[in-house]
Design an enzyme around this catalytic site. Structure first.
Site: not given
Length: 414
Positions: A79, A126, A221, A286
């Site tokens: 990530d 994130h 998304n 996520s």
């Protein structure tokens, strides 16, 4: 002020999905990967959520952790890095196993002092949120905790607020996770480039699966249009692709639909850890993927002899279904952590629809006579005749008696 402006710019960059470069193709190793959600809160945050977040309220945690909390299981988070300044994550992260594929050692320079090359600095937030959902440790004053609060996180930085990560750097990150003996790999990113199995990313995923690693990836998304399409690495065979569900166990409108979808998990109003300390709320697939990765870590800890394929099949088979089977919007259903840990029946190789309920025997029809036979008609008429004759006999007999009595009374008067 400059720091606040930078954070706001980061948030704006993450809430807007970046388009892939028009020149990219399946054969090119530089297809951009996108973060699937994030940026809706600033950090560090002093705030902690005292209550239990809704995504954890739907789980009986005491029952979930009855046998294990994930101890000994290593989960690689590929990530934007994982910040170890957050007290809920510091004891969870194996910094010595981390890596940074955006700024390797030879380019890091002074950044080495900040520990950036081991993946423990997260300028976006994130990756820190993703890691918290998996393995955040309990902390006084908050009801938020990771689903596998004794698992170990391997921090691997492969992307940033500019979506600088590519399919090639993601492939390198997967290989690093393999080298550091990860049991689970979580990838909360995607690319819509039609990458084939011979691409760098496709081959890296195959190597991880060959090493019996559970690979979990977010579906993406871009699902508002409801159209079915593939995203990678989620759509590679063997990867457990995760979509987002809401509080009602229904598909979140933004969650990408596709034939590759395995299961769904909470992805709306999700609480998790942020860099520097504290927590915030965010949305996206996520954050659905690490929810499932945390469950996978618990299953692996409880059933260490099960293969990666069997763990994936167990999670899919025990999901809470809205249809009997799978569909392109929620997969096999919304993950049920407690049911996933119930493996007393033994491992399975692939999920299957629930058996149809047995059909009740049809009731025997009642006999209804539509007409009568000639014999039945004669019998009915004879019965009527006998009845009429009996009535006539009674009438005649009664009349005779009345006449007789009347004659007798007249003789007595004379």
């Amino acid at each position: 002020m400059r720091k606040a402006a930078t954070l706001l710019a980061t948030a704006a960059a993450l809430t807007t999905a970046l388009a892939l470069p028009p020149h990219a193709s399946a054969a090119e190793p530089d297809a951009k990967s996108r973060l699937n959600g994030g940026g809706e809160c600033t950090f560090p945050m002093k705030k902690q959520f005292e209550g239990t977040p809704w995504a954890l309220q739907r789980v009986l945690l005491d029952q979930l952790w009855e046998d294990t909390k994930g101890k000994g299981v290593r989960v690689a988070v590929i990530d934007t890095g994982v910040d170890t300044a957050n007290p809920q994550l510091k004891p969870a992260v194996d910094a010595s196993a981390g890596a940074d594929f955006l700024k390797p050692d030879k380019e890091a320079g002074e950044d080495d002092k900040r520990g950036r090359t081991n993946g423990t600095v997260d300028e976006v937030g994130h990756g820190t949120k993703v890691a918290g959902i998996i393995a955040a440790r309990p902390r006084k004053g908050t009801g938020f905790v990771g689903l596998a609060p004794e698992a170990t996180i391997i921090p691997i930085r492969q992307n940033d607020e500019k979506n600088s990560g590519t399919s090639k750097t993601m492939a390198d990150a997967i290989d690093h996770a393999i080298a550091k003996e990860a049991h689970i790999i979580n990838i909360s990113q995607d690319t819509t480039e039609p990458l084939g199995p011979d691409s760098d990313l496709g081959r890296a995923v195959a190597r991880a699966l060959e090493k019996d690693i559970v690979v979990v990836a977010s579906a993406g998304n871009n699902g508002l249009d409801g159209k079915v399409k593939n995203t990678y690495p989620a759509a590679f065979p063997g990867v457990l692709a995760v979509g987002a569900s809401d509080r009602n166990n229904e598909r979140a409108p933004f969650s990408q639909a596709g034939e590759f979808l395995g299961v769904s998990a909470p992805g709306v109003d999700i609480v998790s850890t942020v860099p520097g300390g504290g927590q915030c709320v965010d949305n996206g697939t996520s954050f659905s993927a690490p929810y499932v990765a945390g469950v996978a870590a618990l299953v692996r800890a409880k059933y260490p002899k099960w293969t990666a394929r069997q763990i994936v099949a167990q999670i899919e088979q025990t999901a809470e279904r809205s249809v009997n089977g799978r569909d392109n919007y929620v997969g096999w259903g919304v993950v049920d952590p407690v049911r996933a840990l119930d493996g007393e029946a033994g491992p399975i190789e692939s999920p299957s629809p629930d058996p149809a309920p047995p059909k009740a025997p049809a009731p025997e029809p009642a006999f209804v006579a539509m007409s009568e036979t000639p014999e039945e008609r004669d019998e009915r008429l004879a019965t009527y005749a006998l009845g009429i004759a009996a009535v006539l006999v009674s009438v005649v007999a009664g009349t005779t008696t009345v006449v007789r009595d009347a004659s007798r009374r007249r003789r007595m008067r004379t």
